[in-house]
Design a protein around this motif. Sequence first.
Motif, PDB file in Angstrom:
ATOM      1  N   ALA A   1      19.116  79.372 -41.933  1.00  0.00           N
ATOM      2  CA  ALA A   1      18.629  78.045 -42.302  1.00  0.00           C
ATOM      3  C   ALA A   1      17.990  77.380 -41.093  1.00  0.00           C
ATOM      4  CB  ALA A   1      19.773  77.192 -42.826  1.00  0.00           C
ATOM      5  N   CYS A   2      18.625  77.575 -39.934  1.00  0.00           N
ATOM      6  CA  CYS A   2      18.119  76.957 -38.717  1.00  0.00           C
ATOM      7  C   CYS A   2      16.791  77.577 -38.322  1.00  0.00           C
ATOM      8  CB  CYS A   2      19.088  77.108 -37.574  1.00  0.00           C
ATOM      9  SG  CYS A   2      18.504  76.381 -36.043  1.00  0.00           S
TER      10      CYS A   2
ATOM     11  N   VAL B   1      24.153  73.773 -37.261  1.00  0.00           N
ATOM     12  CA  VAL B   1      23.407  75.029 -37.221  1.00  0.00           C
ATOM     13  C   VAL B   1      23.243  75.527 -35.779  1.00  0.00           C
ATOM     14  CG1 VAL B   1      21.149  76.046 -37.638  1.00  0.00           C
ATOM     15  CG2 VAL B   1      22.217  74.638 -39.394  1.00  0.00           C
TER      16      VAL B   1
ATOM     17  N   VAL C   1      23.949  80.105 -42.105  1.00  0.00           N
ATOM     18  CA  VAL C   1      23.621  78.847 -41.444  1.00  0.00           C
ATOM     19  C   VAL C   1      22.510  79.081 -40.427  1.00  0.00           C
ATOM     20  CG1 VAL C   1      24.546  77.088 -39.917  1.00  0.00           C
ATOM     21  CG2 VAL C   1      25.919  77.899 -41.809  1.00  0.00           C
ATOM     22  N   ALA C   2      22.627  80.213 -39.738  1.00  0.00           N
ATOM     23  CA  ALA C   2      21.647  80.547 -38.708  1.00  0.00           C
ATOM     24  C   ALA C   2      20.253  80.715 -39.301  1.00  0.00           C
ATOM     25  CB  ALA C   2      22.057  81.827 -37.991  1.00  0.00           C
TER      26      ALA C   2
ATOM     27  N   GLN D   1      13.894  72.036 -31.371  1.00  0.00           N
ATOM     28  CA  GLN D   1      15.217  72.462 -31.820  1.00  0.00           C
ATOM     29  C   GLN D   1      15.703  73.643 -30.989  1.00  0.00           C
ATOM     30  OE1 GLN D   1      14.472  73.034 -36.019  1.00  0.00           O
ATOM     31  NE2 GLN D   1      14.979  70.903 -36.426  1.00  0.00           N
TER      32      GLN D   1
ATOM     33  N   ARG E   1      37.992  89.029 -43.041  1.00  0.00           N
ATOM     34  CA  ARG E   1      37.950  87.596 -42.758  1.00  0.00           C
ATOM     35  C   ARG E   1      36.883  87.302 -41.703  1.00  0.00           C
ATOM     36  NH1 ARG E   1      43.514  86.328 -41.186  1.00  0.00           N
ATOM     37  NH2 ARG E   1      44.037  87.788 -42.817  1.00  0.00           N
ATOM     38  N   LEU E   2      36.879  88.135 -40.688  1.00  0.00           N
ATOM     39  CA  LEU E   2      35.930  87.945 -39.594  1.00  0.00           C
ATOM     40  C   LEU E   2      34.505  88.102 -40.120  1.00  0.00           C
ATOM     41  CD1 LEU E   2      35.997  87.495 -36.488  1.00  0.00           C
ATOM     42  CD2 LEU E   2      35.535  89.936 -36.291  1.00  0.00           C
TER      43      LEU E   2
ATOM     44  N   LEU F   1      43.817  82.979 -36.461  1.00  0.00           N
ATOM     45  CA  LEU F   1      43.203  84.294 -36.271  1.00  0.00           C
ATOM     46  C   LEU F   1      43.973  85.075 -35.223  1.00  0.00           C
ATOM     47  CD1 LEU F   1      39.338  83.747 -36.210  1.00  0.00           C
ATOM     48  CD2 LEU F   1      40.653  85.142 -37.795  1.00  0.00           C
TER      49      LEU F   1
ATOM     50  N   ILE G   1      27.362  82.360 -32.022  1.00  0.00           N
ATOM     51  CA  ILE G   1      27.074  83.771 -32.326  1.00  0.00           C
ATOM     52  C   ILE G   1      26.431  84.455 -31.116  1.00  0.00           C
ATOM     53  CG2 ILE G   1      25.679  85.323 -33.743  1.00  0.00           C
ATOM     54  CD1 ILE G   1      25.987  83.253 -36.015  1.00  0.00           C
TER      55      ILE G   1
ATOM     56  N   LEU H   1      33.396  85.114 -42.026  1.00  0.00           N
ATOM     57  CA  LEU H   1      33.064  84.041 -41.099  1.00  0.00           C
ATOM     58  C   LEU H   1      31.678  84.275 -40.506  1.00  0.00           C
ATOM     59  CD1 LEU H   1      34.375  81.527 -39.693  1.00  0.00           C
ATOM     60  CD2 LEU H   1      34.824  83.064 -37.781  1.00  0.00           C
ATOM     61  N   ALA H   2      31.466  85.531 -40.089  1.00  0.00           N
ATOM     62  CA  ALA H   2      30.179  85.884 -39.492  1.00  0.00           C
ATOM     63  C   ALA H   2      29.062  85.665 -40.500  1.00  0.00           C
ATOM     64  CB  ALA H   2      30.193  87.328 -39.018  1.00  0.00           C
TER      65      ALA H   2
ATOM     66  N   LEU I   1      28.246  82.018 -40.812  1.00  0.00           N
ATOM     67  CA  LEU I   1      27.498  81.584 -39.631  1.00  0.00           C
ATOM     68  C   LEU I   1      26.063  82.109 -39.689  1.00  0.00           C
ATOM     69  CD1 LEU I   1      30.113  81.967 -36.739  1.00  0.00           C
ATOM     70  CD2 LEU I   1      29.447  79.920 -37.979  1.00  0.00           C
ATOM     71  N   ALA I   2      25.915  83.344 -40.194  1.00  0.00           N
ATOM     72  CA  ALA I   2      24.588  83.943 -40.249  1.00  0.00           C
ATOM     73  C   ALA I   2      23.689  83.203 -41.236  1.00  0.00           C
ATOM     74  CB  ALA I   2      24.693  85.412 -40.635  1.00  0.00           C
TER      75      ALA I   2
ATOM     76  N   ALA J   1      26.503  76.760 -34.385  1.00  0.00           N
ATOM     77  CA  ALA J   1      26.877  78.054 -34.948  1.00  0.00           C
ATOM     78  C   ALA J   1      26.072  79.170 -34.291  1.00  0.00           C
ATOM     79  CB  ALA J   1      26.652  78.062 -36.460  1.00  0.00           C
ATOM     80  N   LEU J   2      24.769  78.947 -34.147  1.00  0.00           N
ATOM     81  CA  LEU J   2      23.923  79.954 -33.514  1.00  0.00           C
ATOM     82  C   LEU J   2      24.351  80.202 -32.070  1.00  0.00           C
ATOM     83  CD1 LEU J   2      20.294  79.220 -34.721  1.00  0.00           C
ATOM     84  CD2 LEU J   2      21.592  81.335 -34.959  1.00  0.00           C
TER      85      LEU J   2
END
Lengths: 360, 287
Positions: free
Chosen positions: A23-24, B76, A20-21, B151, A9-10, B277, B83, A13-14, A17-18, B79-80
Motif C-alpha cells: 500500500a505504501c 506503513v 501494508v508495505a 515519503q 504466526r510469524l 512471541l 521489515i 504477521l509478515a 506487514l507486506a 512497518a516497512l
Amino acid sequence: MRAPRFGVRLFALAAVLAIVATACANSDSDGGGDASEGPCTPPDTPVITFSAYSTPREVYGKIISAFQTMWKDEHDGQQVIFQESYGGSTTQAQNIVDGFEADVVALSLAPDVDYIADAGLITHDWTTAPDEGMVSTSVVVLDVRPGNPKGFADFDDIAATGVGVLTPDPASSGGARWNIVSMYGAAMHGYAGVAEGDEAGAQALLAGVFKNVIALDKSARDSIKNFESGNGDVAITYENEVGVAQDAGLPDEAVYPPSSILIENPAAVVDVNVDKHCVRDVAEAFIEYLHTDTAKEYYRTVGFLRPTDLTLAKAGDEEMGFPPIEDLWTVDDFGGWDALAEKLFGDTGIFTQAFAEAQG
Amino acid sequence: MASAAQTVRRRPKLRAPTVTRFRHWSLRGAAITYLVAMIVVPVAAIAAEGFGQGLDTFRAAMASPGAWAAIRLTLVASALAAIINAVFGTMLAYILVRYRFRGRGLLSAIVDLPFAIPTLVTGVMLVAIYGPNTPIGRAFGSAGIQLMYSQLAVLLALCVVTLPFVVRTVQPVLLELDTAEEEAAQVLGASPWKTFRAVVMPAIRPAIAAGALLAFARALGEFGSIVFVSGNLTNKTMTAPYLIFQLTNQFKPEEAAAVATLLFAISFLLVLLTSRLVRTERKEAKA
C-alpha cells in the motif's frame, strides 16, 4: 512438533506487514518529480507547493480554497492543487534552502524570506509586491492571567522584581526577535519608563525583563502553551496569538503596551522553483490574491491579524476587539532588519549585552 | 536461590527474615513507584484526556486536514522500516557474531550510533547527504526519485533510527547458539544458505520478530528527524507525531492526546505481542 505454529504466526504477521508495505509503495509512486528541464510547458493541473509558518494554518486553509474556486471559474474549470506544509518559520526557510521545492512561502518575518533570497532561490525583489510584500500584521502584547491580577500596563512593569516572564528564545525563534525589537523601540520612543533616545535605559529595560524570564521556549506558540499550563505571570506575545488562544476557549487576556512594533508577515514566490515546476502564473496570481479584500477578511476574522496599512493597523478594529495603538511603528524606524540585527543581536549588540547582564 | 536461603538461616533467627522482607518490599516498592510515576500515570493522563469525552475528541482530531493520511503514512512507513531492518539487522548480527575480521568492533559500535545520536541530528545529517542539492540527491532526482522531503525520506529516517533493534535482539541469541550444529550440517553437505535456513533461522526467528516489533513501535513515535526530512506536506508526508505536534499548537491538547493514545495503544499491543512471541518460543524450545 510445535514450531510450525510459531512459523505460521510469524508468516501471518509478515504477510500483514507486506500488504501494508505494498500500500505504501503504491502511494509512494505518485510522489515522483514532475520537474523537467528546458522549455516550460505548463501542467494541465498545476501543483503549488505552499510552505508557511504554523500559526496561520487555518487562515490559509480558507484562503487557498477560495483561491482555487476563483481560479477554476476564470480558467475553464482548471483545478489548482495545493500541497501545504506548515512548520516553524525559520525551519521552513531552511528546508527550502536545503532543497524543499516550495513555490510560494508565507513566513513570519522578512529575514526568513531574505534567507531564501540570499541562497539565490528568490531572484526578484519581493518587497516591490503590493503592501511591500507583506500580507498581514499584528502587534506585541502582554498575555496575562484573567483580570490582569498583577496590573501590568507596560514593559517596565514586567521588569519589576518577582515577575515571572515567558518569551521565546531569540536564538531559535525568529519571531522572538519581534518581542525584543518592540521593547527596545518602545524604550527608544520614550515609553516603558525610559527617556526618549536613552539607549542605556533601553538596555537596562531589556536586562530587567530577561532577568525575569523563567523559560525561553523554542517558539512563540510554545511560550503560550507553557503559559497556559500555569507557568509565569505574563507571556510576551502577539495580539493574534492571544486571539487564537481565546478562540480556542482559553482564558487569555491581552494587555497592550502603548508603544509597539508593527509585526509584518511576508509572502513571496520562490522563482527558481516556480520556473522549475512551470507554475509561475498560478503562483503569482496566488500572491496577488493574498492582497485582495477577500483574503484580508480571512486574515482579520480567522487569523486575528491586522491590516498591512500602518494607519489602519494603528486605528484598531472595534468589531474584532483590536484597540488602537498609541505609538505604532515598523522596523524601518530603526533602519530595517539588517541594521537591527547588528545593533541589537550582534556580538556587542544591545540585546546581547542585556542578556549577558541578565544571566550574570 | 537455595544458597541464599542457607546463608540467611545461619543468621539470628528473628531478625533475618524481617530485614530480608523489608529489603524485599522496599526494593519492590521503589521499582514499582518509579514505573508508575514515570510511565503509568502520564500514559493514563493522556488516555483520559484523549478519550474522556468518548470518541468525539478522536473524531474531531481525525477531521483536521491530513489526519488519516498522517496516521496511515506512519503505520506503513514504520512497518516497512521494521521489515527492512529485520532483513539487514539479521545480516549484520550474523556477520558480527560469526565472522572475525578487522574493524568488527568498530562496526559493532557503529550499529549503536542511531541510539546515541540525537534524532534531530539524524534528520539534519540525512538532508546534508541525500538532500536535493547534494550530488547523491541530484543523481536520484534525475532518475525521478526524490529522496528527501518525500515519503521515501520518512522511511529512510525511520530505518536509520530503528536500525539497532533487530541487531541487538538477534546478536545475543546467535552468540549462545552452539556452532556445532551448523558445522554438522555443513559436514553433512548442506549449503551455507541451507544451514542458515534450517539450523540458525529457527533459533533466531523469535528474536528477529521481537526486534522488528520493537523497531516498529519505536518508529511510530519518531519526531525529531522527521521534522527535517519530511517537508511536512499535509496529506502526503505529514506523519502522526507531527499531527500531534500540530494539534497541540492549535490549542487542541485533547485531540492531540486522542491521536497519541491511538499510537501508544498500537505500540503497547505490539510490545505485548513481542513478549508473547518470545515466551511461546521458549516454551517450545523446552518442550
